[in-house]
Design a protein around this motif. Structure first.
Motif: not given
Length: 436
Positions: A383-395, A240-244, A410-417
């Motif tokens: 550059s900026y790396y924005g994190v909207r929320r922590s990584i959420e994990i469900a199964s 999960l860490g590698l894929s994200l 795993a779901v995350a919401r991030v911003a890249i600029a």
């Protein structure tokens, strides 16, 4: 429903009613007081019942704890010594977790999510939430993930992504975050005595970060969750860490394809970025190499990149390139002059006194005509790396029910600029080397 939980819900409702009755304002409080007496009596009865249920639960937990610690001792015969039975510690190498105990906890959580009753009981006794099998609702699914799992995946994203490590990290309280950026400063003037001071104001504009959703999922056979708790938990967290991290890294450097949520890449992108094909836009931030392959790049080219970095970004400046460029260009130049092959004790890879950050997202081939081959500068300023929320994990074990597999998502919401890249006349914090 668990009897203790039912009593606690009833107690919460009763407390709300007591507060509501107490808030009633009336000249005659007789009816109010009568109801409060009745409510108080019910509260005492509920308190006694809840205390009793808690004692029952605690007794069962203590008994199971004793059972977990002990195993029946083998029969001791006259000619034999007593055998001491101990748990076999995990002796493998962990990639994601720092301690085997953390991996075991997460493994038991995964096992409980697969419906194992004993694992559910273990999670309950050890403070690991294991309810809502296969649920994705906000109040019963992802929020129940063990903290050690979520924090481990977040750490792996930062560890495997060169961009996440070096860009300025911003916590986003909303989907879109805007904050002021200084574009020009106050000007100071030399003046004679008794001369009026000329005022000048700094100029500002807005930097906008928009969160985008990025997801990853791992499909695991249910048998693995039953048979290899520590190893499979470590495997899942790593994947999960590698894929994200790969998704963040690809978008940060190369941008997203046109069909995906628009994210501008630093090197190439469909919406913007530090583009060699738009050299006129960022002319002051680009240095043209002596050739179109890394082995044709000269030391003078690389020194020109260092010289172009503005003074405000020199401290903390780093090289960013692919392993191919580092080996073919930097190490070759270093060896030709009797260098240390780019290694400095305690600093990792270095070149010309600055750290080297390797990423597979920069060119790894020979022909780099018109392509940004490497960069030098301070990414925290560009550059900026924005994190909207922590990584959420469900199964869920329902998605691949017929295959007897469990899906972990795993779901995350991030911003890249990359808002600070310079212009045609002013160099930005990051300088790109373009193949001739």
């Amino acid at each position: 429903m668990d009897n203790l939980k039912k009593l606690q819900d009833e107690a919460a409702a009763l407390a709300n009613r007591i507060d509501a009755v107490r808030a009633i304002e009336a000249e005659d409080t007789t009816a109010r007081d009568v109801e409060l007496i009745d409510l108080n009596k019910r509260a005492e009865e509920l308190t006694a019942k809840i205390d009793f249920e808690k004692k029952v639960v605690e007794s069962a937990k203590n008994l199971r704890s004793v059972v977990d610690r002990c195993t029946p001792a083998p029969e001791v015969r006259a000619e034999e010594k007593a055998v001491r039975v101990e748990a076999v510690p995990f002796s493998g190498r962990l990639r994601a977790f720092e301690k085997a105990e953390d991996a075991y906890k997460v493994g038991m959580w995964f096992k409980a999510k697969g419906g194992d009753a004993e694992a559910k009981r273990w999670c309950q006794d050890h403070g690991v939430e294991a309810r809502a099998m296969g649920s994705t609702s906000a109040n019963s699914g992802s929020v129940t993930v063990p903290d050690v799992l979520s924090s481990t995946v977040i750490r792996l994203v930062d560890q495997y992504s060169a961009f996440a490590q070096n860009a300025t990290s911003v916590t986003m309280p909303s989907d879109v975050l805007q904050f002021p950026r200084r574009t020009g400063g106050t000007t100071a003037y030399w003046i004679d005595e008794n001369t009026a001071i000329t005022a000048s104001d700094p100029t500002m504009n807005q930097v906008s970060l928009t969160a985008k959703k990025v997801t990853g999922a791992v499909v695991v056979a249910s048998e693995l969750l039953q048979d290899s708790i520590v190893s499979i938990a470590d495997f899942i967290a790593t994947e999960l860490g590698l894929s994200l991290a790969n998704a963040v890294e690809a978008a940060a450097w190369s941008g997203n394809p046109a069909s995906a949520p628009g994210v501008a890449g630093l090197v190439t992108s469909h919406t913007g970025g530090l583009l060699a094909s738009s050299g006129a836009t960022y002319a002051a931030s680009l240095v043209t190499a002596a050739g179109d392959t890394p082995d044709e790049v000269t030391k003078a080219n690389l020194l020109a990149m260092m010289a172009a970095v503005p003074q405000h970004s020199r401290q903390g400046a780093k090289w960013f390139c692919s392993p191919f460029f580092f080996a073919t260009c930097m190490q070759a130049l270093d060896l030709n002059q009797g260098g240390s092959v780019g290694l400095s004790q305690g600093l990792g890879l270095t070149f010309l006194g600055s750290p080297v950050v390797l990423t597979d997202r920069l060119p790894s081939g020979s022909d780099s005509t018109g392509v940004v081959m490497a960069l030098y500068g301070n990414m925290a300023n560009s550059s900026y790396y924005g994190v909207r929320r922590s990584i959420e994990i469900a199964s869920s074990d329902q998605v691949n029910f017929l295959s007897d597999q469990t899906v972990i998502r795993a779901v995350a919401r991030v911003a890249i600029a990359h808002p600070n890249l310079g212009s045609s006349t002013v160099a930005g914090p990051m300088i790109g080397l373009v193949g001739a």
